[in-house]
Scaffold this motif. Structure first.
Motif, mmCIF file in Angstrom:
data_model
loop_
_atom_site.group_PDB
_atom_site.id
_atom_site.type_symbol
_atom_site.label_atom_id
_atom_site.label_comp_id
_atom_site.label_asym_id
_atom_site.label_seq_id
_atom_site.Cartn_x
_atom_site.Cartn_y
_atom_site.Cartn_z
ATOM 1 N N LEU A 179 60.347 78.986 35.698
ATOM 2 C CA LEU A 179 61.737 79.385 35.908
ATOM 3 C C LEU A 179 62.279 78.796 37.206
ATOM 4 N N SER A 180 61.773 77.639 37.578
ATOM 5 C CA SER A 180 62.169 77.018 38.845
ATOM 6 C C SER A 180 63.652 76.675 38.897
ATOM 7 N N HIS A 181 64.277 76.524 37.738
ATOM 8 C CA HIS A 181 65.694 76.191 37.659
ATOM 9 C C HIS A 181 66.592 77.424 37.772
ATOM 10 N N LEU A 182 66.007 78.639 37.660
ATOM 11 C CA LEU A 182 66.793 79.874 37.690
ATOM 12 C C LEU A 182 67.185 80.203 39.120
ATOM 13 N N ARG A 183 68.458 80.040 39.416
ATOM 14 C CA ARG A 183 68.970 80.223 40.772
ATOM 15 C C ARG A 183 69.375 81.665 41.061
ATOM 16 N N SER A 184 69.959 82.323 40.051
ATOM 17 C CA SER A 184 70.432 83.695 40.229
ATOM 18 C C SER A 184 70.021 84.552 39.039
ATOM 19 N N LEU A 185 69.447 85.716 39.335
ATOM 20 C CA LEU A 185 69.110 86.699 38.316
ATOM 21 C C LEU A 185 69.857 87.975 38.673
ATOM 22 N N LEU A 186 70.771 88.386 37.790
ATOM 23 C CA LEU A 186 71.667 89.503 38.076
ATOM 24 C C LEU A 186 71.391 90.667 37.137
ATOM 25 N N SER A 187 71.756 91.853 37.587
ATOM 26 C CA SER A 187 71.589 93.039 36.766
ATOM 27 C C SER A 187 72.690 94.035 37.081
ATOM 28 N N ALA A 188 73.054 94.833 36.070
ATOM 29 C CA ALA A 188 74.100 95.838 36.255
ATOM 30 C C ALA A 188 73.964 96.903 35.181
ATOM 31 N N GLY A 189 74.591 98.036 35.398
ATOM 32 C CA GLY A 189 74.604 99.098 34.406
ATOM 33 C C GLY A 189 73.970 100.380 34.891
ATOM 34 N N GLU A 190 72.943 100.244 35.730
ATOM 35 C CA GLU A 190 72.253 101.398 36.295
ATOM 36 C C GLU A 190 71.372 100.894 37.432
ATOM 37 N N PRO A 191 70.945 101.780 38.341
ATOM 38 C CA PRO A 191 70.099 101.344 39.453
ATOM 39 C C PRO A 191 68.798 100.714 38.965
ATOM 40 N N LEU A 192 68.357 99.692 39.677
ATOM 41 C CA LEU A 192 67.139 98.973 39.312
ATOM 42 C C LEU A 192 66.011 99.405 40.240
ATOM 43 N N ASN A 193 64.874 99.774 39.663
ATOM 44 C CA ASN A 193 63.773 100.269 40.474
ATOM 45 C C ASN A 193 63.045 99.143 41.199
ATOM 46 N N ASN A 226 78.359 73.076 36.707
ATOM 47 C CA ASN A 226 77.151 72.472 36.136
ATOM 48 C C ASN A 226 76.073 73.505 35.812
ATOM 49 N N ASP A 227 76.440 74.783 35.878
ATOM 50 C CA ASP A 227 75.476 75.842 35.566
ATOM 51 C C ASP A 227 75.352 76.066 34.061
ATOM 52 N N LEU A 228 74.179 76.560 33.659
ATOM 53 C CA LEU A 228 73.960 77.077 32.306
ATOM 54 C C LEU A 228 73.718 78.570 32.483
ATOM 55 N N ILE A 229 74.629 79.377 31.925
ATOM 56 C CA ILE A 229 74.637 80.814 32.182
ATOM 57 C C ILE A 229 74.290 81.587 30.915
ATOM 58 N N TRP A 230 73.436 82.589 31.078
ATOM 59 C CA TRP A 230 73.061 83.435 29.949
ATOM 60 C C TRP A 230 73.226 84.892 30.337
ATOM 61 N N ALA A 231 74.078 85.602 29.611
ATOM 62 C CA ALA A 231 74.181 87.061 29.730
ATOM 63 C C ALA A 231 73.823 87.643 28.371
ATOM 64 N N LEU A 279 64.690 81.225 28.658
ATOM 65 C CA LEU A 279 65.014 80.925 30.054
ATOM 66 C C LEU A 279 64.387 79.597 30.475
ATOM 67 N N GLU A 280 63.179 79.344 29.976
ATOM 68 C CA GLU A 280 62.456 78.123 30.325
ATOM 69 C C GLU A 280 62.986 76.920 29.544
ATOM 70 N N LYS A 281 63.305 77.122 28.289
ATOM 71 C CA LYS A 281 63.660 76.024 27.388
ATOM 72 C C LYS A 281 64.962 75.331 27.753
ATOM 73 N N TYR A 282 65.996 76.078 28.126
ATOM 74 C CA TYR A 282 67.336 75.476 28.089
ATOM 75 C C TYR A 282 67.767 74.581 29.264
ATOM 76 N N PRO A 283 67.467 74.656 30.451
ATOM 77 C CA PRO A 283 66.991 75.776 31.240
ATOM 78 C C PRO A 283 68.167 76.530 31.873
ATOM 79 N N VAL A 284 68.065 77.829 31.949
ATOM 80 C CA VAL A 284 69.133 78.685 32.462
ATOM 81 C C VAL A 284 69.103 78.718 33.986
#
Length: 540
Positions: free
Chosen positions: A295-309, A221-226, A266-271
């Motif tokens: 962004l109350s519906h955003l459960r997970s925010l992920l990142s990859a590719g390089e270290p995040l400050n 039931n997730d809406l996922i955006w990459a 992110l707000e509109k769909y909601p992701v």
């Protein structure tokens, strides 16, 4: 909640004999109301496609390939933007039994020619902008027999819609073995030409067992955006490997990066799950009054590719109460390490902890496992279905990265702390990590020396506060040519015309000589260290 210690001890793969992601997608089509794809472009145009519709569209494209007399195992290059037809073509290729050769839109004609000839591409699908690039080398792509144009008519190209409209929406697909090859993606290295990374259907199964439960925590039931583009391996990591595997809904935005627009989407769909590059996140925190977005519906925010400050992590925590979770892997692998769902503590800048079932070892140069606090290279058990099969038609390159004990060497260096968290320390080779892109210096150097004023060039990654690293070139000019800002601009434009534009050197320094080893190899590490010291950044 994941019991990490238990999973590390008891995890088992239980590989099925048959598996392919196209069949999984068809299973999701049993619910005719389930949305597979939400699409929007910069103009605000929108489309919505259900799994039911996607099943029959992919059937039609599989029939297109069949009626073009392609055979099982034939390679089909797909060079398309973030549009539903990218899904249709890729899944249709798998369903038919072909092999996807993804190509990013920024490739140049020389890149297309090399990839097509290297693995024997039989058909290519692109849009009107892509035809201009392909047509430049059309006569040199010896194996391509079918040129399919998505959006219009052009001499020498067959219109996609005309092909699709004449096909049945029913297709009886053969069962695919989990060891069948379905994908060859080209990745840059430090020397030589790009290598074709060969993956089997088991790669998608590995995402089902590792990426979905541990890193994404995705549900149907997730809406996922990459935000990645279709030509990159990360597209397959998220859009096919996670979203389609799970039966969730996917958001595709066909437009240039704009921080405020990203928040609006992110707000509109909601992701509910979003995967964004560190560079995009660094720019997003510059938006004024972030708290205005819901962004109350955003459960997970992920990142990859390089270290995040730390600043980015803390800004999102303060504004939205969201903790960004980093993950790590390569084109050759599934997720190797991540801040898994429910991890007791996310440590900003850390990749998280290693994943189970992959035989991961952190080794020093002598092949010994490192102790806490020491730096070593991430290695993975070779030969398991979760890892790439080989570099296409390059057995010597495959052997170079697999040691005598059967460990695949990633060439990524990490420090392991006392609690098992991994911290990125740099590359064992010279690949540049810029804004989420992995850029091999050889292709940029090769482009530069093609210019009539250049005799030799060396390319490294120079530290940058937003992009992580930028491409910097050290250039030796031929006699009779003098350094100037005009020449810098000329060389930059020249590189953009020869290879993918994102690889161009944002900085160029003219030098009289380059540091080299006794055997004549350029000592890029010395140049890079000097650059980091000059910019007062800690050398990795």
């Amino acid at each position: 909640m994941i019991d990490y210690e238990k999973e590390m001890k008891e995890f088992k793969w239980d590989w099925p004999e048959y598996f392919d992601i196209a069949s999984v997608v068809d299973e999701h089509a049993e619910d005719r109301t389930k949305t597979a794809i939400y699409w929007e472009n910069e103009n605000g145009d929108e489309r919505r496609i259900s799994y039911w519709e996607l099943k029959f569209l992919t059937n039609k494209f599989a029939n297109v390939l069949k009626n073009l007399d392609l055979k099982k195992g034939d390679r089909v290059m797909v060079m398309l933007p973030r549009i539903p037809e990218t899904y249709v073509t890729q899944l249709g290729i798998i369903k038919f039994g072909g092999v996807i050769v993804p190509a990013i839109e920024m490739l140049r004609s020389s890149n297309i020619k090399y990839r097509a000839n290297d693995c024997g591409v039989k058909a290519i699908v692109t849009d009107m902008s892509g035809t201009k690039i392909v047509d430049e080398v059309r006569s040199e792509c010896k194996t391509i027999e079918h040129f399919i144009l998505l959006d219009g008519d052009k001499e020498g190209w067959t219109n996609y819609d005309s092909l699709m409209n004449s096909q049945s929406r029913y297709f009886k697909a053969d069962k695919k073995k989990i060891d069948d090859i379905f994908y060859i993606s080209y990745t840059s290295g430090t020397t030589g030409l790009p290598k074709g990374v060969v993956h089997r259907n088991s790669w998608m199964y590995a995402f089902k067992r590792i990426n979905i439960p541990f890193w994404y925590g995705a549900k149907d039931n997730d809406l996922i955006w990459a935000t990645t583009s279709p030509g990159w391996a990360k597209w397959f990591w998220t859009h096919l490997g996670v979203t389609m595997n799970t039966g969730a809904s996917d958001l595709l935005y066909q437009g240039r990066f704009d921080a405020e627009k990203y928040f609006e989407l992110l707000e509109k769909y909601p992701v509910s799950i979003c995967c964004v590059t560190p560079t995009e996140l660094r720019l997003m925190i510059q938006v004024p009054s972030l708290e205005k977005y819901d962004l109350s519906h955003l459960r997970s925010l992920l990142s990859a590719g390089e270290p995040l400050n730390r600043e980015v992590v803390e800004t999102f925590q303060k504004a939205f109460g969201i903790t960004i979770r980093d993950g790590y892997g390569q084109t050759e692998t599934c997720c190797l390490a991540c801040n898994y769902v429910g991890i007791p503590e996310v440590r900003p800048g850390s990749m998280g902890k290693i994943m189970p079932g992959l035989g991961i070892k952190i080794l020093d140069p002598e092949g010994r496992e490192v102790k806490p606090g020491e730096v070593g290279e991430i290695t993975v058990k070779a030969g398991i279905p979760a890892i790439f099969k080989e570099y296409y038609n390059k057995p010597d390159k495959t052997k170079e990265v697999i040691d005598d004990n059967g460990q695949y060497h990633t060439k990524d260096l990490v420090r392991v702390d006392k609690d098992g968290y991994l911290w990125f320390e740099g590359r064992a080779d010279d690949v540049i990590l810029s804004a989420g892109y992995r850029i091999g210096p050889f292709e940029v150097e090769d482009a530069l020396v093609k210019h009539p004023s250049v005799v030799e060039a060396a390319v490294i990654g120079s530290p940058h506060p937003v992009r992580g690293e930028i491409v910097k070139a050290f250039v030796i000019l031929k006699e009779g040519h003098d350094p100037s800002e005009k020449l810098v601009k000329e060389l930059q434009d020249f590189v953009k015309s020869v290879t993918a534009p994102y690889k161009y050197p944002r900085e160029i320094e003219f030098v009289k000589e380059l540091p080299k080893t006794i055997s004549g190899k350029i000592k890029r590490k010395d140049l890079k260290k000097r650059e980091y010291e000059k910019k007062k950044v800690k050398f990795p």
